[in-house]
Enzyme design. Structure first.
Site, mmCIF file in Angstrom:
data_model
loop_
_atom_site.group_PDB
_atom_site.id
_atom_site.type_symbol
_atom_site.label_atom_id
_atom_site.label_comp_id
_atom_site.label_asym_id
_atom_site.label_seq_id
_atom_site.Cartn_x
_atom_site.Cartn_y
_atom_site.Cartn_z
ATOM 1 N N ASN A 164 3.364 5.245 9.214
ATOM 2 C CA ASN A 164 2.364 4.947 8.182
ATOM 3 C C ASN A 164 1.437 3.791 8.559
ATOM 4 O O ASN A 164 0.278 3.783 8.145
ATOM 5 C CB ASN A 164 3.095 4.625 6.868
ATOM 6 C CG ASN A 164 2.198 3.935 5.868
ATOM 7 O OD1 ASN A 164 1.380 4.563 5.206
ATOM 8 N ND2 ASN A 164 2.318 2.607 5.767
ATOM 9 N N THR A 177 -5.833 1.165 -2.295
ATOM 10 C CA THR A 177 -4.906 0.177 -1.713
ATOM 11 C C THR A 177 -5.759 -0.989 -1.196
ATOM 12 O O THR A 177 -7.002 -0.911 -1.196
ATOM 13 C CB THR A 177 -4.119 0.754 -0.518
ATOM 14 O OG1 THR A 177 -5.067 1.062 0.529
ATOM 15 C CG2 THR A 177 -3.348 2.002 -0.877
ATOM 16 N N TYR A 224 -11.846 5.322 13.888
ATOM 17 C CA TYR A 224 -10.827 5.746 12.913
ATOM 18 C C TYR A 224 -10.726 7.278 12.895
ATOM 19 O O TYR A 224 -9.634 7.842 12.941
ATOM 20 C CB TYR A 224 -11.198 5.194 11.536
ATOM 21 C CG TYR A 224 -10.142 5.373 10.463
ATOM 22 C CD1 TYR A 224 -8.986 4.591 10.449
ATOM 23 C CD2 TYR A 224 -10.305 6.306 9.437
ATOM 24 C CE1 TYR A 224 -8.026 4.745 9.459
ATOM 25 C CE2 TYR A 224 -9.349 6.459 8.444
ATOM 26 C CZ TYR A 224 -8.214 5.672 8.450
ATOM 27 O OH TYR A 224 -7.270 5.827 7.460
ATOM 28 N N ASP A 250 5.828 -4.787 15.535
ATOM 29 C CA ASP A 250 4.431 -4.488 15.841
ATOM 30 C C ASP A 250 4.438 -3.083 16.435
ATOM 31 O O ASP A 250 4.997 -2.871 17.518
ATOM 32 C CB ASP A 250 3.868 -5.514 16.835
ATOM 33 C CG ASP A 250 2.375 -5.291 17.076
ATOM 34 O OD1 ASP A 250 1.868 -4.200 16.703
ATOM 35 O OD2 ASP A 250 1.735 -6.202 17.623
ATOM 36 N N ILE A 290 -7.345 6.511 -1.522
ATOM 37 C CA ILE A 290 -6.247 6.046 -2.363
ATOM 38 C C ILE A 290 -6.441 4.536 -2.518
ATOM 39 O O ILE A 290 -6.624 3.835 -1.507
ATOM 40 C CB ILE A 290 -4.870 6.317 -1.705
ATOM 41 C CG1 ILE A 290 -4.745 7.776 -1.197
ATOM 42 C CG2 ILE A 290 -3.749 5.946 -2.668
ATOM 43 C CD1 ILE A 290 -4.692 8.852 -2.241
ATOM 44 N N LYS A 321 -7.301 9.342 13.861
ATOM 45 C CA LYS A 321 -6.606 10.172 12.867
ATOM 46 C C LYS A 321 -6.657 11.656 13.250
ATOM 47 O O LYS A 321 -5.733 12.412 12.946
ATOM 48 C CB LYS A 321 -7.190 9.931 11.476
ATOM 49 C CG LYS A 321 -6.940 8.518 10.944
ATOM 50 C CD LYS A 321 -5.454 8.224 10.787
ATOM 51 C CE LYS A 321 -5.179 6.911 10.079
ATOM 52 N NZ LYS A 321 -3.730 6.650 9.890
ATOM 53 N N GLY A 375 0.797 -1.227 0.000
ATOM 54 C CA GLY A 375 0.000 0.000 0.000
ATOM 55 C C GLY A 375 0.829 1.277 0.000
ATOM 56 O O GLY A 375 1.866 1.376 -0.663
#
Ligand SMILES: NC(=O)c1ccc[n+]([C@@H]2O[C@H](COP(=O)([O-])OP(=O)(O)OC[C@H]3O[C@@H](n4cnc5c(N)ncnc54)[C@H](O)[C@@H]3O)[C@@H](O)[C@H]2O)c1
Length: 253
Positions: A90, A191, A154, A63, A189, A158, A17
C-alpha cells in the site's frame, strides 16, 4: 466478523490513510496484522488504535525501497507469527509534476517507492507463501489505468503495478502455487495524500478534482478497505490477476 480469522497480514504504509483503514478492517476481521511505515510515531499510534478496537496489531519500521529490509521484515513476521498469508503493498507517494518539469531524480523516486517496492514485496511474499498459499494485494490507482496530464511518473508507476500484478498472478498459477495476486484501483479517496496533493496545486484544484467524479464526492478510506478485505479472504479464492476498481464511477465514462 472473522473473514480473515488468524491469517497473518503485512500492510505497508499502514500508519495513516488507506493503509490504516485496511489494517483496521483486517484486524477487525480476525487477522494478525503487522503494519510498516517510515513514520514510527504514527505507526505505533495506529497499532495502539487497532488493538484498542480489539485487533491484534504491531508496528515495524520499514522503508519499502530497501530490499534487505524486505527480507528481514518477512523473515521476522514468519518467525514471530508462524507464517504470512496476506501482503498489502500500500505504501506510495504521489508528487504532481508535469512532464516538461519532471526531473529524472523525481521520476526515479516515484518508481522506487510505487513500483520497485511492489516488485520486491511481491517477490518476498511469494517466496514466503508458495508452500501454503496466500493473497498479495497491490494498491495501484485509477492513475494506473487512465492518464493524468500532471502525473507522468505516478501514472507510469501505477500502470507498472497493474501489469506486474498480472504477471505474478500467472506465474503463481503456472508454478502451482496457491498465491493470488490482485491489484486495487482507488479513485479519489480523501486522505492526507490527496489533501496535500490538491493543496499544492492551488485552490481551483479541489473543484476540478470533484468535478471529474460522476457523483461529485470523494470516497472514504474504508471504501477501499472493504475491497481489500474481500481479496484477502478465501471468498476470493478464484480471483487472481484481477483489478478491483473503487472509484465512484471515475473511470466508467
Ligand atoms: N488517496 C487516494 O485517493 C488514492 C487513490 C489511488 C491510489 N492511492 C494509493 O493508495 C496508497 C495509500 O495512499 P494514501 O492516500 O493512504 O497515502 P498517505 O500519504 O496518506 O499514506 C501513505 C503512507 O505510506 C507511507 N510511506 C511513504 N513512503 C514510504 C516508504 N518508502 N516506506 C514505507 N512507508 C512509506 C507514508 O509514511 C504514509 O504513512 C498509495 O499507494 C497511493 O498511491 C491513493
Amino acid at each position: 466478523m472473522g473473514r480473515v480469522q488468524d491469517k497473518v497480514a503485512i500492510v505497508t504504509g499502514g500508519a495513516r490513510g488507506l493503509g490504516l483503514a485496511i489494517a483496521g478492517r483486517l484486524g477487525a476481521e480476525g487477522a494478525v496484522v503487522v503494519i510498516t511505515d517510515l513514520n514510527d510515531e504514527a505507526g505505533e499510534a495506529a497499532a495502539v488504535q487497532i488493538n484498542a478496537a480489539g485487533g491484534r496489531c504491531s508496528y515495524m519500521h520499514q522503508d519499502v525501497i530497501d530490499e534487505t529490509a524486505w527480507v528481514t521484515l518477512v523473515d521476522r513476521v514468519v518467525a514471530q507469527h508462524g507464517g504470512l498469508h496476506i501482503l498489502v503493498n500500500n505504501a506510495g507517494i504521489a508528487i504532481p509534476e508535469p512532464l516538461e518539469t519532471e526531473t529524472l531524480e523525481g521520476w526515479r523516486k516515484t518508481q522506487a517507492v510505487n513500483l520497485d517496492a511492489v516488485f520486491m514485496g511481491t517477490k518476498q511474499a511469494v517466496l514466503a507463501m508458495r508452500d501454503n498459499g496466500g493473497s498479495v494485494i497491490n494498491i495501484s490507482s485509477t492513475a494506473g489505468q487512465v492518464g493524468d496530464p500532471i502525473m507522468a511518473a505516478y501514472n507510469a508507476s501505477k500502470g507498472g503495478v497493474r501489469l506486474l500484478t498480472k504477471s505474478a498472478a500467472l506465474y503463481c498459477l503456472e508454478q502451482g502455487y496457491r498465491v493470488r495476486v490482485n491489484s486495487v484501483h482507488p479513485g479519489y479517496i480523501l486522505t492526507d495524500m490527496v489533501r496535500d496533493g490538491l493543496n499544492s496545486q492551488g485552490p481551483e484544484a479541489w473543484g476540478k478534482a470533484t468535478e471529474n467524479i460522476p457523483g461529485g464526492e470523494m470516497g472514504e478510506p474504508d471504501d477501499v478497505a472493504w475491497g481489500v478485505l474481500y481479496l484477502a479472504s478465501d471468498e476470493a479464492k478464484y480471483v487472481t490477476g484481477s483489478e478491483l476498481v473503487i472509484d465512484g464511477g471515475f473511470t466508467a465514462r
